[in-house]
Design an enzyme around this catalytic site. Sequence first.
Site, PDB file in Angstrom:
ATOM      1  N   HIS A  11      -9.789   1.898   4.276  1.00 33.20           N
ATOM      2  CA  HIS A  11      -8.546   2.021   5.040  1.00 33.20           C
ATOM      3  C   HIS A  11      -8.771   2.981   6.214  1.00 33.20           C
ATOM      4  CE1 HIS A  11      -4.452   3.036   6.126  1.00 33.20           C
ATOM      5  NE2 HIS A  11      -4.094   1.901   5.540  1.00 33.20           N
ATOM      6  N   ASN A  61       0.860  -1.185   0.000  1.00 34.05           N
ATOM      7  CA  ASN A  61       0.000   0.000   0.000  1.00 34.05           C
ATOM      8  C   ASN A  61       0.898   1.237   0.000  1.00 34.05           C
ATOM      9  OD1 ASN A  61      -1.915   1.962   0.346  1.00 34.05           O
ATOM     10  ND2 ASN A  61      -2.372   1.453   2.489  1.00 34.05           N
ATOM     11  N   LYS A 104       0.119   4.290  -0.405  1.00 31.72           N
ATOM     12  CA  LYS A 104      -0.504   5.526   0.093  1.00 31.72           C
ATOM     13  C   LYS A 104      -0.195   6.671  -0.871  1.00 31.72           C
ATOM     14  CE  LYS A 104      -0.259   3.515   4.613  1.00 31.72           C
ATOM     15  NZ  LYS A 104      -0.304   3.668   6.057  1.00 31.72           N
ATOM     16  N   SER A 111       2.745  -1.907  10.199  1.00 32.39           N
ATOM     17  CA  SER A 111       4.180  -2.050  10.483  1.00 32.39           C
ATOM     18  C   SER A 111       4.729  -3.446  10.187  1.00 32.39           C
ATOM     19  CB  SER A 111       4.493  -1.643  11.930  1.00 32.39           C
ATOM     20  OG  SER A 111       4.126  -0.288  12.141  1.00 32.39           O
ATOM     21  N   GLU A 155      -6.176  -4.475  10.226  1.00 33.28           N
ATOM     22  CA  GLU A 155      -5.162  -3.446  10.466  1.00 33.28           C
ATOM     23  C   GLU A 155      -5.464  -2.704  11.771  1.00 33.28           C
ATOM     24  OE1 GLU A 155      -2.976  -2.352   6.575  1.00 33.28           O
ATOM     25  OE2 GLU A 155      -4.545  -0.891   6.956  1.00 33.28           O
ATOM     26  N   GLY A 185       1.928   2.481  10.729  1.00 36.48           N
ATOM     27  CA  GLY A 185       2.982   3.504  10.700  1.00 36.48           C
ATOM     28  C   GLY A 185       3.663   3.690  12.046  1.00 36.48           C
ATOM     29  N   GLU A 207      -7.075   5.306   7.362  1.00 37.23           N
ATOM     30  CA  GLU A 207      -6.772   6.716   7.064  1.00 37.23           C
ATOM     31  C   GLU A 207      -7.940   7.370   6.333  1.00 37.23           C
ATOM     32  OE1 GLU A 207      -3.024   5.944   5.161  1.00 37.23           O
ATOM     33  OE2 GLU A 207      -2.182   5.402   7.105  1.00 37.23           O
TER      34      GLU A 207
HETATM   35  P1  PGA Z   1       2.336   0.496   7.560  1.00 39.92           P
HETATM   36  O1  PGA Z   1       0.924   0.745   6.851  1.00 39.92           O
HETATM   37  O2  PGA Z   1       2.858  -0.821   7.051  1.00 39.92           O
HETATM   38  O3  PGA Z   1       3.196   1.653   7.131  1.00 39.92           O
HETATM   39  O4  PGA Z   1       2.098   0.470   9.020  1.00 39.92           O
HETATM   40  C1  PGA Z   1       0.036  -0.308   6.623  1.00 39.92           C
HETATM   41  C2  PGA Z   1      -1.243   0.238   6.042  1.00 39.92           C
HETATM   42  O5  PGA Z   1      -1.667   1.316   6.446  1.00 39.92           O
HETATM   43  O6  PGA Z   1      -1.857  -0.397   5.166  1.00 39.92           O
END
Ligand code: PGA
Length: 256
Positions: A99, A13, A15, A217, A171, A177, A101
Amino acid sequence: MNRRYRKTIIAGNWKMNKTPAETKDFIAQLKPHAARAKWCDIVLCAPYIDLPAAVKAAKNTRVDIAAQNMHHEPGGAYTGEVSGQMLRALGVKYVVVGHSERRQYFGETDESVSQKVRAALECGLRPIVCVGESMAQREKNLTLDYVRMQVKTVFWGVDAKDVKKVVVAYEPIWAIGAGAAATAQQADEVGRAIRECIREIYGARCARSVTILYGGSMNPKNAGELLSMPDVDGGLVGGASLDCDGFVQIIEQANQ
Ligand code: PGA
Protein backbone atom coordinates in the site's frame (compact mmCIF):
# COMPACT_ATOMS: atom_id res chain seq x y z
CA MET A 1 -16.08 -5.17 -14.79
CA ASN A 2 -15.99 -8.16 -17.04
CA ARG A 3 -17.46 -11.10 -15.15
CA ARG A 4 -17.04 -13.48 -18.02
CA TYR A 5 -13.34 -13.75 -17.30
CA ARG A 6 -12.76 -12.55 -13.74
CA LYS A 7 -14.24 -11.98 -10.31
CA THR A 8 -15.52 -8.68 -9.05
CA ILE A 9 -14.11 -7.82 -5.63
CA ILE A 10 -14.99 -5.03 -3.24
CA ALA A 11 -12.40 -4.78 -0.47
CA GLY A 12 -12.70 -2.45 2.49
CA ASN A 13 -9.34 -1.18 3.72
CA TRP A 14 -9.91 -0.06 7.29
CA LYS A 15 -6.31 1.08 7.77
CA MET A 16 -5.65 1.86 11.48
CA ASN A 17 -9.31 1.93 12.51
CA LYS A 18 -11.76 -0.19 14.54
CA THR A 19 -11.45 -2.31 17.67
CA PRO A 20 -12.29 -6.04 17.82
CA ALA A 21 -15.74 -5.21 19.24
CA GLU A 22 -16.42 -2.72 16.42
CA THR A 23 -15.24 -5.34 13.94
CA LYS A 24 -17.71 -7.87 15.26
CA ASP A 25 -20.60 -5.37 15.08
CA PHE A 26 -19.67 -4.27 11.56
CA ILE A 27 -19.64 -7.82 10.22
CA ALA A 28 -22.94 -8.64 11.94
CA GLN A 29 -24.45 -5.63 10.15
CA LEU A 30 -22.85 -6.55 6.83
CA LYS A 31 -23.84 -10.23 6.90
CA PRO A 32 -27.41 -10.08 5.50
CA HIS A 33 -26.32 -7.76 2.67
CA ALA A 34 -23.30 -9.92 1.85
CA ALA A 35 -25.61 -12.92 1.42
CA ARG A 36 -27.37 -11.09 -1.42
CA ALA A 37 -24.21 -10.01 -3.22
CA LYS A 38 -23.74 -13.18 -5.26
CA TRP A 39 -21.76 -11.51 -8.08
CA CYS A 40 -19.30 -9.71 -5.91
CA ASP A 41 -16.66 -11.08 -3.54
CA ILE A 42 -16.35 -9.06 -0.36
CA VAL A 43 -13.10 -8.63 1.54
CA LEU A 44 -12.38 -6.72 4.75
CA CYS A 45 -8.77 -5.66 5.34
CA ALA A 46 -8.56 -5.32 9.11
CA PRO A 47 -5.76 -4.36 11.53
CA TYR A 48 -3.85 -7.36 12.95
CA ILE A 49 -5.48 -7.22 16.36
CA ASP A 50 -8.96 -7.38 14.81
CA LEU A 51 -8.23 -10.42 12.66
CA PRO A 52 -9.32 -13.17 15.11
CA ALA A 53 -12.64 -11.39 15.76
CA ALA A 54 -13.09 -10.71 12.04
CA VAL A 55 -12.43 -14.32 10.99
CA LYS A 56 -14.81 -15.61 13.66
CA ALA A 57 -17.60 -13.17 12.77
CA ALA A 58 -17.20 -13.82 9.04
CA LYS A 59 -17.35 -17.62 9.35
CA ASN A 60 -20.02 -19.08 7.04
CA THR A 61 -20.63 -15.71 5.38
CA ARG A 62 -19.60 -14.42 1.94
CA VAL A 63 -17.06 -12.11 3.58
CA ASP A 64 -13.33 -12.94 3.43
CA ILE A 65 -10.75 -11.39 5.71
CA ALA A 66 -7.46 -9.76 4.72
CA ALA A 67 -4.48 -8.49 6.67
CA GLN A 68 -3.00 -5.14 5.68
CA ASN A 69 0.63 -6.29 5.61
CA MET A 70 2.87 -9.29 6.33
CA HIS A 71 6.56 -10.16 6.66
CA HIS A 72 8.11 -12.22 3.87
CA GLU A 73 9.87 -14.71 6.18
CA PRO A 74 7.84 -17.57 7.67
CA GLY A 75 9.19 -16.87 11.16
CA GLY A 76 12.24 -15.74 13.07
CA ALA A 77 13.83 -12.82 14.90
CA TYR A 78 11.74 -9.97 13.46
CA THR A 79 10.30 -8.16 16.48
CA GLY A 80 6.90 -6.66 15.84
CA GLU A 81 6.28 -8.52 12.59
CA VAL A 82 3.68 -11.07 11.51
CA SER A 83 4.25 -13.80 8.91
CA GLY A 84 1.98 -15.09 6.18
CA GLN A 85 1.95 -18.52 7.85
CA MET A 86 0.56 -16.96 11.02
CA LEU A 87 -2.17 -15.23 9.03
CA ARG A 88 -3.08 -18.46 7.24
CA ALA A 89 -3.25 -20.33 10.53
CA LEU A 90 -5.83 -17.79 11.66
CA GLY A 91 -8.04 -18.28 8.59
CA VAL A 92 -7.07 -15.08 6.80
CA LYS A 93 -7.39 -15.38 2.99
CA TYR A 94 -5.93 -12.19 1.51
CA VAL A 95 -3.17 -9.75 2.37
CA VAL A 96 -2.65 -6.19 1.16
CA VAL A 97 0.90 -5.74 -0.06
CA GLY A 98 2.69 -2.51 -0.89
CA HIS A 99 0.00 0.00 0.00
CA SER A 100 1.33 3.49 -0.76
CA GLU A 101 1.10 4.41 2.94
CA ARG A 102 3.46 1.53 3.72
CA ARG A 103 5.76 2.63 0.93
CA GLN A 104 5.66 6.25 2.13
CA TYR A 105 5.85 5.83 5.91
CA PHE A 106 7.42 2.40 6.42
CA GLY A 107 10.12 2.24 3.78
CA GLU A 108 8.60 -0.43 1.55
CA THR A 109 10.04 -0.65 -1.95
CA ASP A 110 9.01 -2.44 -5.13
CA GLU A 111 11.63 -5.08 -4.25
CA SER A 112 10.28 -5.74 -0.74
CA VAL A 113 6.75 -5.74 -2.15
CA SER A 114 7.79 -8.33 -4.72
CA GLN A 115 9.29 -10.53 -1.97
CA LYS A 116 6.04 -10.32 -0.03
CA VAL A 117 3.92 -11.21 -3.05
CA ARG A 118 5.89 -14.43 -3.57
CA ALA A 119 5.86 -15.24 0.16
CA ALA A 120 2.08 -14.68 0.33
CA LEU A 121 1.46 -17.02 -2.61
CA GLU A 122 3.77 -19.65 -1.15
CA CYS A 123 1.74 -19.87 2.03
CA GLY A 124 -1.65 -19.77 0.27
CA LEU A 125 -2.63 -16.14 0.78
CA ARG A 126 -3.96 -14.06 -2.10
CA PRO A 127 -1.99 -10.81 -2.31
CA ILE A 128 -3.80 -7.55 -3.10
CA VAL A 129 -0.85 -5.63 -4.53
CA CYS A 130 -1.06 -1.86 -4.69
CA VAL A 131 0.53 0.19 -7.46
CA GLY A 132 0.03 3.79 -8.49
CA GLU A 133 1.70 7.05 -9.39
CA SER A 134 2.16 10.34 -7.53
CA MET A 135 0.71 13.61 -8.80
CA ALA A 136 4.20 14.76 -9.86
CA GLN A 137 4.58 11.63 -12.00
CA ARG A 138 1.12 12.11 -13.55
CA GLU A 139 1.90 15.73 -14.36
CA LYS A 140 5.09 14.67 -16.11
CA ASN A 141 3.14 12.11 -18.13
CA LEU A 142 5.00 9.24 -16.47
CA THR A 143 1.97 7.38 -15.11
CA LEU A 144 1.82 4.46 -17.52
CA ASP A 145 5.59 3.88 -17.62
CA TYR A 146 5.85 4.01 -13.85
CA VAL A 147 2.91 1.69 -13.18
CA ARG A 148 4.15 -0.77 -15.80
CA MET A 149 7.54 -0.84 -14.12
CA GLN A 150 5.85 -1.51 -10.76
CA VAL A 151 3.76 -4.32 -12.22
CA LYS A 152 6.82 -5.96 -13.78
CA THR A 153 8.67 -5.81 -10.47
CA VAL A 154 5.83 -7.14 -8.32
CA PHE A 155 5.21 -10.09 -10.65
CA TRP A 156 8.89 -10.96 -10.84
CA GLY A 157 9.31 -14.67 -10.00
CA VAL A 158 5.56 -15.34 -9.82
CA ASP A 159 4.68 -18.64 -11.48
CA ALA A 160 2.12 -18.51 -14.31
CA LYS A 161 -0.19 -20.86 -12.39
CA ASP A 162 -0.38 -18.34 -9.53
CA VAL A 163 -1.00 -15.20 -11.56
CA LYS A 164 -4.77 -15.18 -11.24
CA LYS A 165 -4.51 -15.46 -7.46
CA VAL A 166 -2.90 -12.01 -7.44
CA VAL A 167 -5.26 -9.05 -7.20
CA VAL A 168 -3.78 -5.78 -8.45
CA ALA A 169 -5.09 -2.54 -6.95
CA TYR A 170 -4.44 0.59 -8.97
CA GLU A 171 -4.32 3.36 -6.39
CA PRO A 172 -3.14 6.75 -7.66
CA ILE A 173 -1.46 8.26 -4.60
CA TRP A 174 -3.01 11.67 -5.27
CA ALA A 175 -6.54 10.24 -5.04
CA ILE A 176 -6.11 8.38 -1.72
CA GLY A 177 -8.01 10.09 1.08
CA ALA A 178 -8.36 13.11 -1.20
CA GLY A 179 -12.14 13.22 -1.44
CA ALA A 180 -11.92 13.21 -5.22
CA ALA A 181 -11.29 9.97 -7.11
CA ALA A 182 -9.60 9.52 -10.47
CA THR A 183 -12.08 9.73 -13.32
CA ALA A 184 -13.48 6.46 -14.59
CA GLN A 185 -11.50 6.99 -17.82
CA GLN A 186 -8.23 7.52 -15.93
CA ALA A 187 -8.83 4.42 -13.78
CA ASP A 188 -9.68 2.34 -16.84
CA GLU A 189 -6.70 3.57 -18.85
CA VAL A 190 -4.25 2.49 -16.15
CA GLY A 191 -6.19 -0.73 -15.48
CA ARG A 192 -5.85 -1.57 -19.17
CA ALA A 193 -2.11 -0.80 -19.13
CA ILE A 194 -1.68 -3.09 -16.10
CA ARG A 195 -3.49 -5.93 -17.89
CA GLU A 196 -1.46 -5.34 -21.05
CA CYS A 197 1.73 -5.58 -19.01
CA ILE A 198 0.59 -8.87 -17.44
CA ARG A 199 -0.30 -10.10 -20.94
CA GLU A 200 3.21 -9.35 -22.19
CA ILE A 201 4.67 -11.51 -19.41
CA TYR A 202 2.14 -14.35 -19.09
CA GLY A 203 -0.08 -14.27 -22.18
CA ALA A 204 -3.68 -13.27 -22.83
CA ARG A 205 -5.41 -16.08 -20.92
CA CYS A 206 -3.64 -15.29 -17.67
CA ALA A 207 -4.03 -11.55 -18.10
CA ARG A 208 -7.76 -11.59 -18.63
CA SER A 209 -8.34 -13.62 -15.47
CA VAL A 210 -6.64 -11.11 -13.13
CA THR A 211 -8.92 -8.91 -11.02
CA ILE A 212 -7.76 -5.28 -11.14
CA LEU A 213 -9.24 -2.97 -8.49
CA TYR A 214 -9.36 0.79 -8.38
CA GLY A 215 -8.67 2.54 -5.07
CA GLY A 216 -8.59 6.20 -4.04
CA SER A 217 -11.68 8.01 -2.74
CA MET A 218 -14.14 5.47 -4.14
CA ASN A 219 -17.52 6.13 -2.53
CA PRO A 220 -21.21 5.29 -3.09
CA LYS A 221 -21.55 8.26 -5.48
CA ASN A 222 -18.70 7.51 -7.87
CA ALA A 223 -18.53 3.69 -7.55
CA GLY A 224 -21.14 2.94 -10.23
CA GLU A 225 -19.32 4.86 -12.94
CA LEU A 226 -15.88 3.53 -11.99
CA LEU A 227 -17.16 -0.05 -11.88
CA SER A 228 -18.80 0.27 -15.28
CA MET A 229 -15.36 0.37 -16.92
CA PRO A 230 -14.02 -2.88 -18.44
CA ASP A 231 -10.68 -2.80 -16.62
CA VAL A 232 -12.02 -1.75 -13.21
CA ASP A 233 -13.01 -5.08 -11.64
CA GLY A 234 -13.80 -3.77 -8.19
CA GLY A 235 -12.58 -1.40 -5.53
CA LEU A 236 -10.17 -1.06 -2.65
CA VAL A 237 -12.20 1.28 -0.49
CA GLY A 238 -10.64 3.16 2.42
CA GLY A 239 -12.64 5.90 4.15
CA ALA A 240 -15.98 4.87 2.65
CA SER A 241 -15.61 1.32 4.01
CA LEU A 242 -15.67 2.42 7.65
CA ASP A 243 -19.40 3.01 7.62
CA CYS A 244 -21.32 -0.19 6.90
CA ASP A 245 -24.23 1.51 5.09
CA GLY A 246 -21.94 3.27 2.64
CA PHE A 247 -19.87 0.13 2.11
CA VAL A 248 -23.03 -1.86 1.37
CA GLN A 249 -24.10 0.74 -1.21
CA ILE A 250 -20.81 0.20 -3.04
CA ILE A 251 -21.21 -3.58 -2.87
CA GLU A 252 -24.71 -3.29 -4.32
CA GLN A 253 -23.38 -1.34 -7.29
CA ALA A 254 -20.67 -3.94 -7.86
CA ASN A 255 -23.30 -6.67 -7.75
CA GLN A 256 -25.34 -5.21 -10.64
P1 PGA B 1 -9.53 6.02 0.39
O1 PGA B 1 -8.35 4.96 0.60
O2 PGA B 1 -10.70 5.26 -0.18
O3 PGA B 1 -9.81 6.55 1.77
O4 PGA B 1 -9.03 7.06 -0.53
C1 PGA B 1 -8.12 3.93 -0.32
C2 PGA B 1 -6.89 3.16 0.08
O5 PGA B 1 -5.94 3.77 0.56
O6 PGA B 1 -6.85 1.93 -0.08
